[in-house]
Structure formats: structure tokens, C-alpha cells
Motif scaffolding. Structure first.
Motif, PDB file in Angstrom:
ATOM      1  N   GLY A   1      -6.848  -0.734 -11.510  1.00  0.00           N
ATOM      2  CA  GLY A   1      -7.312  -0.156 -10.744  1.00  0.00           C
ATOM      3  C   GLY A   1      -8.393   1.130  -9.993  1.00  0.00           C
ATOM      4  O   GLY A   1      -7.984   1.959 -11.365  1.00  0.00           O
TER       5      GLY A   1
ATOM      6  N   LEU B   1      -7.669   3.113   4.127  1.00  0.00           N
ATOM      7  CA  LEU B   1      -8.261   4.419   2.413  1.00  0.00           C
ATOM      8  C   LEU B   1      -9.501   3.500   2.194  1.00  0.00           C
ATOM      9  O   LEU B   1      -9.560   2.646   2.099  1.00  0.00           O
ATOM     10  CB  LEU B   1      -7.029   4.717   2.171  1.00  0.00           C
ATOM     11  CG  LEU B   1      -5.616   4.926   2.546  1.00  0.00           C
ATOM     12  CD1 LEU B   1      -4.602   5.150   1.470  1.00  0.00           C
ATOM     13  CD2 LEU B   1      -6.120   6.283   2.765  1.00  0.00           C
ATOM     14  N   LYS B   2     -10.220   4.817   2.182  1.00  0.00           N
ATOM     15  CA  LYS B   2     -10.993   4.107   0.409  1.00  0.00           C
ATOM     16  C   LYS B   2     -11.654   5.323  -0.367  1.00  0.00           C
ATOM     17  O   LYS B   2     -11.219   6.154  -0.136  1.00  0.00           O
ATOM     18  CB  LYS B   2     -12.662   3.643   1.198  1.00  0.00           C
ATOM     19  CG  LYS B   2     -13.524   4.683   2.105  1.00  0.00           C
ATOM     20  CD  LYS B   2     -14.689   3.732   3.115  1.00  0.00           C
ATOM     21  CE  LYS B   2     -15.370   5.334   3.320  1.00  0.00           C
ATOM     22  NZ  LYS B   2     -17.154   4.188   3.869  1.00  0.00           N
TER      23      LYS B   2
ATOM     24  N   VAL C   1     -10.382  10.233  -1.623  1.00  0.00           N
ATOM     25  CA  VAL C   1      -9.967   9.351  -0.713  1.00  0.00           C
ATOM     26  C   VAL C   1      -9.845   9.438   0.141  1.00  0.00           C
ATOM     27  O   VAL C   1      -9.726  10.847   0.715  1.00  0.00           O
ATOM     28  CB  VAL C   1      -8.426   8.654  -1.041  1.00  0.00           C
ATOM     29  CG1 VAL C   1      -7.794   7.905  -0.540  1.00  0.00           C
ATOM     30  CG2 VAL C   1      -8.309   8.499  -3.009  1.00  0.00           C
TER      31      VAL C   1
ATOM     32  N   CYS D   1     -11.789  -1.207   1.481  1.00  0.00           N
ATOM     33  CA  CYS D   1     -11.023  -0.711   1.671  1.00  0.00           C
ATOM     34  C   CYS D   1      -9.195  -1.486   1.767  1.00  0.00           C
ATOM     35  O   CYS D   1      -9.243  -2.426   1.890  1.00  0.00           O
ATOM     36  CB  CYS D   1     -10.818  -0.861   3.139  1.00  0.00           C
ATOM     37  SG  CYS D   1     -12.592   0.050   3.875  1.00  0.00           S
ATOM     38  N   VAL D   2      -8.675  -0.296   2.031  1.00  0.00           N
ATOM     39  CA  VAL D   2      -6.937  -0.306   1.534  1.00  0.00           C
ATOM     40  C   VAL D   2      -6.267  -0.471   3.043  1.00  0.00           C
ATOM     41  O   VAL D   2      -6.217   1.268   2.718  1.00  0.00           O
ATOM     42  CB  VAL D   2      -6.442  -0.792   0.296  1.00  0.00           C
ATOM     43  CG1 VAL D   2      -4.584  -0.312   0.290  1.00  0.00           C
ATOM     44  CG2 VAL D   2      -6.824  -0.392  -0.969  1.00  0.00           C
TER      45      VAL D   2
ATOM     46  N   LEU E   1      -3.599   8.894  -6.279  1.00  0.00           N
ATOM     47  CA  LEU E   1      -3.757   7.276  -5.781  1.00  0.00           C
ATOM     48  C   LEU E   1      -4.434   6.234  -6.489  1.00  0.00           C
ATOM     49  O   LEU E   1      -5.684   6.538  -7.095  1.00  0.00           O
ATOM     50  CB  LEU E   1      -4.106   6.818  -4.529  1.00  0.00           C
ATOM     51  CG  LEU E   1      -4.051   8.407  -3.369  1.00  0.00           C
ATOM     52  CD1 LEU E   1      -4.606   8.743  -2.183  1.00  0.00           C
ATOM     53  CD2 LEU E   1      -2.040   8.932  -3.724  1.00  0.00           C
ATOM     54  N   GLU E   2      -3.676   5.584  -7.087  1.00  0.00           N
ATOM     55  CA  GLU E   2      -4.566   3.941  -7.726  1.00  0.00           C
ATOM     56  C   GLU E   2      -4.793   2.950  -6.916  1.00  0.00           C
ATOM     57  O   GLU E   2      -3.627   2.124  -6.082  1.00  0.00           O
ATOM     58  CB  GLU E   2      -3.616   3.557  -9.005  1.00  0.00           C
ATOM     59  CG  GLU E   2      -4.724   2.082  -9.725  1.00  0.00           C
ATOM     60  CD  GLU E   2      -3.384   2.584 -10.634  1.00  0.00           C
ATOM     61  OE1 GLU E   2      -3.902   1.260 -11.304  1.00  0.00           O
ATOM     62  OE2 GLU E   2      -2.743   2.621 -11.153  1.00  0.00           O
ATOM     63  N   LEU E   3      -6.336   2.918  -6.537  1.00  0.00           N
ATOM     64  CA  LEU E   3      -6.560   1.721  -5.243  1.00  0.00           C
ATOM     65  C   LEU E   3      -7.175   0.227  -6.157  1.00  0.00           C
ATOM     66  O   LEU E   3      -7.755   1.308  -6.809  1.00  0.00           O
ATOM     67  CB  LEU E   3      -7.112   2.034  -4.682  1.00  0.00           C
ATOM     68  CG  LEU E   3      -7.036   3.025  -3.557  1.00  0.00           C
ATOM     69  CD1 LEU E   3      -6.811   4.664  -3.723  1.00  0.00           C
ATOM     70  CD2 LEU E   3      -7.635   3.082  -2.249  1.00  0.00           C
TER      71      LEU E   3
ATOM     72  N   PRO F   1      -8.322  -4.761  -2.041  1.00  0.00           N
ATOM     73  CA  PRO F   1      -7.653  -4.994  -0.807  1.00  0.00           C
ATOM     74  C   PRO F   1      -5.901  -5.446  -0.168  1.00  0.00           C
ATOM     75  O   PRO F   1      -5.175  -5.151   0.057  1.00  0.00           O
ATOM     76  CB  PRO F   1      -8.386  -5.150   0.231  1.00  0.00           C
ATOM     77  CG  PRO F   1      -9.742  -5.387  -0.480  1.00  0.00           C
ATOM     78  CD  PRO F   1      -9.425  -5.463  -1.975  1.00  0.00           C
TER      79      PRO F   1
ATOM     80  N   LEU G   1      -1.017  -0.544  -3.119  1.00  0.00           N
ATOM     81  CA  LEU G   1      -1.475   1.188  -3.938  1.00  0.00           C
ATOM     82  C   LEU G   1      -0.486   1.596  -4.843  1.00  0.00           C
ATOM     83  O   LEU G   1       0.735   1.999  -3.974  1.00  0.00           O
ATOM     84  CB  LEU G   1      -2.107   1.715  -1.939  1.00  0.00           C
ATOM     85  CG  LEU G   1      -1.750   3.443  -2.730  1.00  0.00           C
ATOM     86  CD1 LEU G   1      -3.386   3.132  -2.873  1.00  0.00           C
ATOM     87  CD2 LEU G   1      -1.831   4.179  -1.132  1.00  0.00           C
TER      88      LEU G   1
ATOM     89  N   PRO H   1       0.130  -3.496   0.628  1.00  0.00           N
ATOM     90  CA  PRO H   1      -1.328  -4.310   1.816  1.00  0.00           C
ATOM     91  C   PRO H   1      -1.236  -4.699   2.685  1.00  0.00           C
ATOM     92  O   PRO H   1      -0.310  -5.546   2.648  1.00  0.00           O
ATOM     93  CB  PRO H   1      -2.062  -4.238   0.993  1.00  0.00           C
ATOM     94  CG  PRO H   1      -1.974  -5.020   0.033  1.00  0.00           C
ATOM     95  CD  PRO H   1      -0.450  -4.764  -0.579  1.00  0.00           C
TER      96      PRO H   1
END
Length: 359
Positions: free
Chosen positions: A251, A287-288, A295, A307-308, A329-331, A334, A338, A354
């Protein structure tokens, strides 16, 4: 007229759930204060809200609930009966399919258990860094399950391999992993589940100036810290293979200032939702990653594909457990967990599952 708080008390639905159903167009209040946005409900809506709560507990989709409430309001009993019957048939088919699949899984499980070689019970004793073990327990304690039906998750996994002791906790919706160094253990990989009360008792004995010894003797575990000791039975269960669960697709990693980000989460917009697993209402932070590489907490209606959505309370717990001014943070997608990581320590991280946003 009932306020949203009174409606929540009388209907059995939480205030966040009522806000969610308003936004979804399922149970819209008769009046919304234009200045404060406060919701007021009419007397006839109490019956509808109680009906809604029952249908959701029965697992009926929102699309069908809308029709049931519309039929209920118009006294179209034939429509309501047909929708109830259709949902009941879906549940019965689903239960039949689940029973069949579970029977197959149980047969496979019995075959697997019968083929396993019983492990040799030995006594192992080794030293652990007190500050590292204290920090590790602090990092994972928030993720221990309190569900009485899932006793295997009601403790902290101690996974000892080589010179590393990894401590792990999960309640299905979140997972936390941390590490402490050990000395004096040279045996094969060993795992024990320490019940949450015993893990808390161990943590209470740890300080910077004590030497710590851990002893695992069959189904018992003991910790000696200086002149003090605590011991107890391990949980007689198998812990999930967490190493498989933490293999995530790559991510986007974004450094955050924890204080500023926590403030943004606490004061930012939330969306009411229900966990699909158990129907429990929760507030979501969506979050995005922005174009500037930061973020942000999304406003209502901002539903970019990247977005998550995560449980806001769980996110705040994980930020506190990270115990750092700076975290990463690792996104990913969706639908991917996270990850919350420490910049200097890849072995300590939290994962938040999520939550799917209602379309």
C-alpha cells in the motif's frame, strides 16, 4: 416529538445508527433543526424504529427494509408478508448451505487433528528485556477480544522463536503485533496464549530496573520480575496463524504527526455504520491520501475509490498504542486492512479491518 436521544433510548437503536438510517433514507426524522442539524422524530416513528431494529437483527438488507417500512406505513400487508417470506427463505437456504460447508470443514479438521503428532511437553526458561516486554504488551493489549464466544482470542499470544518473542492480539476487527528480545532459549518455535488477566498481571510487574525470566512448563506460564512472580494456566486453544494474516498487498505509506492526525480524527466528520459481522453500530472515519501525500479525513460525500473506512474508536486506540509522535499509515485498497507502523520498527504494527460503506 422525540429527540434523537429519546428515540435511541426507546427504540433500541443507537444515536449513530439513527443518523445512519437517516442518511440512507430508511428512517428520516420528521424535522431537522436548520441551525443545529438536530433530529426530531414523530410519535408514529417509534413503531417503525422498533420494527427496523428487529429486521436488522434478522439480517434483512436495507433495500428490503425500505420497502417493508413503506408497506407498513401504507398498510400494504401483502407486500410486507411477501418481503418477510422471501427473506426467511434466503436465510433458510443460507443456513442449509452453511451447514453443508461446515460439515465438510469439520471432517477436514478431524482428519487434520488425527494426523498431527502430539507435541512433547518440556519446560523452557529464558530471559526477556523488561522494557521491551512492557512496551510490547502495551502495544497489543487494546486488540484482545472480549467476546465470550471466542475464548481463543481472549488472551495474548506469546510466540517464541530463536531470540525473538512476538506478542500478538486480535479480536477479528483489529490485530496488533510487537516484539521483545530474549536470551537463553534455543528450542523449536513455541506458542502459548496468555489469558488477558495474566498478561495484565505480568505487565504490572515490569519496570526498567528488574531482570525478567519467563518459564513455560506445559500448559502453565510464569514470569519472574526481580523478587516478584505471577503465573497461571495458558488458554487451551490454537491461535490463528497471524503470519498469514499480516501478509498484505503493498500500500501507500504516509508518515503522520500523531498529535495533529489524532485531532483531525477526533474533530473530523464520521459516518454511522453497522459491522456486517454482528450488526453493532459504530462511527467510521473515512481516510484517503491527498494529492500532497498526506492522509485526510474525508467529508460526507467524498467517496473517492481510494478511500478506506475504519472504526474511529479502533483507530484512536491504535494511535495511542503506537506510543510515538510519528507513525506511518499504510493504505491499500478499500478492502485491505489499514496498517499503522512505527518508523523504526517493522516488527511492531497494528492492523484495522476496513468497513464497507453502504452504497
Amino acid at each position: 416529538m422525540r429527540s434523537i436521544g429519546e428515540m435511541a433510548r426507546d427504540s433500541g437503536l443507537s444515536a449513530s445508527a439513527l443518523r445512519f438510517y437517516d442518511g440512507a433514507g430508511v428512517l428520516v426524522p420528521v424535522r431537522v433543526d436548520p441551525a443545529s442539524g438536530y433530529r426530531w422524530y414523530g410519535p408514529e416513528q417509534l413503531e417503525e424504529s422498533r420494527l427496523l431494529a428487529r429486521l436488522r437483527r434478522a439480517g434483512m438488507p436495507l433495500a428490503d427494509i425500505r420497502l417493508v417500512l413503506a408497506g407498513w406505513a401504507s398498510t400494504d400487508t401483502e407486500l410486507v408478508r411477501s418481503l418477510l417470506q422471501a427473506h426467511l427463505l434466503r436465510l433458510e437456504r443460507g443456513l442449509s448451505d452453511a451447514r453443508s460447508e461446515f460439515s465438510t470443514v469439520r471432517a477436514l479438521l478431524e482428519r487434520r487433528e488425527n494426523s498431527m503428532t502430539p507435541s512433547v511437553t518440556t519446560t523452557s526458561r529464558f530471559a526477556v528485556s523488561a522494557p521491551e516486554l512492557a512496551a510490547a504488551l502495551d502495544s497489543v493489549r487494546f486488540a484482545v477480544s472480549t467476546d465470550p464466544e471466542l475464548t481463543a482470542l481472549g488472551g495474548v499470544l506469546f510466540d517464541i522463536e530463536g531470540e525473538a518473542l512476538r506478542v500478538v492480539a486480535t479480536d477479528r476487527y483489529r490485530m496488533a503485533v510487537a516484539r521483545a528480545d530474549t536470551t537463553g532459549y534455543g528450542g523449536p518455535r513455541m506458542q502459548v496464549i496468555v489469558p488477558a488477566p495474566l498478561a495484565d498481571a505480568m505487565r504490572a510487574l515490569l519496570s526498567d530496573d528488574v531482570s525478567v525470566q519467563l518459564t513455560v512448563d506445559g500448559d502453565r506460564v510464569a514470569l519472574e520480575a526481580g523478587d516478584h512472580q505471577t503465573a497461571g494456566q495458558c488458554l487451551d486453544h490454537e491461535f490463528p496463524d497471524y503470519r498469514r494474516l499480516v501478509r498484505l498487498p503493498a500500500g501507500r505509506r504516509v508518515p503522520i504527526d500523531v498529535t495533529a492526525f489524532r485531532t483531525a480524527v477526533e474533530s473530523g466528520p464520521v459516518r454511522a455504520a453497522e459491522r456486517t459481522q454482528d450488526g453493532v453500530a459504530c462511527d467510521l472515519s473515512v481516510l484517503k491520501v491527498t494529492g500532497e501525500g498526506a492522509v485526510s479525513v474525508c467529508e460526507d460525500g467524498d467517496d473517492d475509490q481510494g478511500c478506506v473506512a475504519v472504526n474511529r474508536e479502533f483507530l484512536l486506540h491504535a494511535l495511542a498504542a503506537g506510543a510515538r509522535d510519528q507513525l506511518i499509515l499504510e493504505l491499500g485498497a478499500p478492502t485491505a486492512p489499514l496498517a499503522i507502523r512505527r518508523p523504526e520498527d517493522e516488527d511492531a504494527f497494528s492492523l484495522l479491518m476496513p468497513v464497507r460503506l453502504e452504497s
